[in-house]
Design an enzyme around this catalytic site. Structure first.
Site, mmCIF file in Angstrom:
data_model
loop_
_atom_site.group_PDB
_atom_site.id
_atom_site.type_symbol
_atom_site.label_atom_id
_atom_site.label_comp_id
_atom_site.label_asym_id
_atom_site.label_seq_id
_atom_site.Cartn_x
_atom_site.Cartn_y
_atom_site.Cartn_z
ATOM 1 C CE1 TYR A 238 40.281 37.280 45.049
ATOM 2 C CE2 TYR A 238 40.776 39.497 44.227
ATOM 3 C CZ TYR A 238 40.757 38.577 45.259
ATOM 4 O OH TYR A 238 41.212 38.940 46.491
ATOM 5 C CB VAL B 256 46.578 33.652 44.650
ATOM 6 C CG1 VAL B 256 47.040 35.087 44.397
ATOM 7 C CG2 VAL B 256 46.428 32.906 43.332
ATOM 8 C CB THR C 188 47.988 42.028 48.300
ATOM 9 O OG1 THR C 188 47.029 41.071 48.761
ATOM 10 C CG2 THR C 188 49.109 42.120 49.313
ATOM 11 C CE LYS D 126 43.478 35.791 45.432
ATOM 12 N NZ LYS D 126 44.014 37.173 45.541
#
Length: 314
Positions: free
Chosen positions: A143, A211, A55, A171
């Protein structure tokens, strides 16, 4: 004997936001906008930020920009936010350099994804993550985001990685709740939902926190959801989730989360512009209309949420 190791929530936080990277119209970093966003996130219940993640438009950030943003987040939040540095890359050697730079810049933890494009074996993924984790010397959140990396981190690999002393959390943007529950039951890894659309199901299945991308604009709503689940008030948590559906849909299912999150932050008065770097493009008029309708449906008064934001956090 009690375990004296710090908990994952104390390392990473619970209500994390994958920060956008504010930019000037010419594409340079908007430093005052970055500070403004930090103020906004602190005031809305965020306790951790991912800097330089997807992001944050990581693929177009230079190493120098990344280090400066980590330091800025560390210093100007006055250590009130955990700062997790995104160090995702398909070059293990470059990843180890990124990890060292992130640690030197003041990051609290690292976010490491599977190598994109190269599509290594599961053993290669594990070796890549372990090498970068060892170089940084910081707690690590793995991740798992196969939609972007092109390859999933399999359950057995996650369990293997959990044995590394620095690897403390996942995540999960894979969206496989059953696998997440299985890994949580088999390891001490803390799970963080990386799919805004599934925030409540993950929390109810035992995730430590979130998150989020939509949290750039509405971290307070996620803070309420997390607290409601923690206290067993599932009716309240479900009400929050339902109220967020229009905005979650507009941010996550229109174009790209980074694009729409920036647009939302402009709409609520936190940022002055929504510039993104190529190959991303700013929101179209049609997308902005959809976002405005979602903000209205979610009960967010754009004018009332606009505040005078100081350039610096003193």
């Amino acid at each position: 004997m009690t375990n004296s190791a710090p908990s994952s929530s104390s390392i990473f936080g619970t209500n994390l936001v994958a920060m956008v990277t504010p930019m000037q119209p010419d594409g340079t970093i908007d430093r005052s906008g970055f500070d403004a966003l930090l103020v906004h996130l602190l005031s809305t219940g965020c306790d951790g930020v991912v800097v330089g993640g997807t992001t944050g438009e990581a693929p177009t950030l230079t190493s120098h920009e990344m280090s400066e943003l980590i330091t800025q987040a560390r210093v100007h939040s006055n250590h009130a936010l955990r700062v997790i540095a995104g160090v995702g890359t398909n070059d293990t050697a470059a990843g180890t350099d990124m990890a060292r730079s992130a640690a030197a810049a003041g990051a609290d933890a690292l976010l490491i994804s599977a190598p994109h494009y190269s599509r290594p074996t599961q053993a290669g993924i594990a070796a890549h993550i372990v090498d970068i984790a060892g170089a940084g010397g910081l707690p690590v959140m793995v991740y798992d985001v196969p939609a972007r990396t092109g390859i999933a981190i399999e359950q057995a690999t996650l369990i293997e990685l959990s044995r590394h002393p620095s690897i403390r959390a996942v995540k999960d943007a894979k969206g496989d709740l059953y696998e997440a529950m299985t890994v949580m039951a088999s390891t001490e890894l803390a799970y963080y939902c990386g799919v805004d659309e599934l925030a409540l199901p993950y929390l109810c299945c035992g995730a430590t926190g979130l998150v989020s991308v939509t949290g750039n604009a509405v971290a307070d709503r996620y803070a309420e959801m997390i607290e409601a689940v923690r206290t067993g008030d599932l009716d309240r948590a479900n009400a929050v989730q339902r109220a967020l559906l229009p905005l979650t849909d507009a941010v996550m299912r229109t174009t790209q989360g980074a694009i729409m999150a920036k647009a939302a932050l402009v709409r609520i008065g936190v940022l002055s512009g929504a510039t993104v770097r190529r190959p991303l493009l700013e929101s179209s008029t049609t997308d902005l209309r959809r976002l405005d309708a979602a903000l209205c449906a979610t009960g967010i008064d754009q004018e009332s949420r606009s505040v005078d934001i100081p350039v610096r956090l003193a």
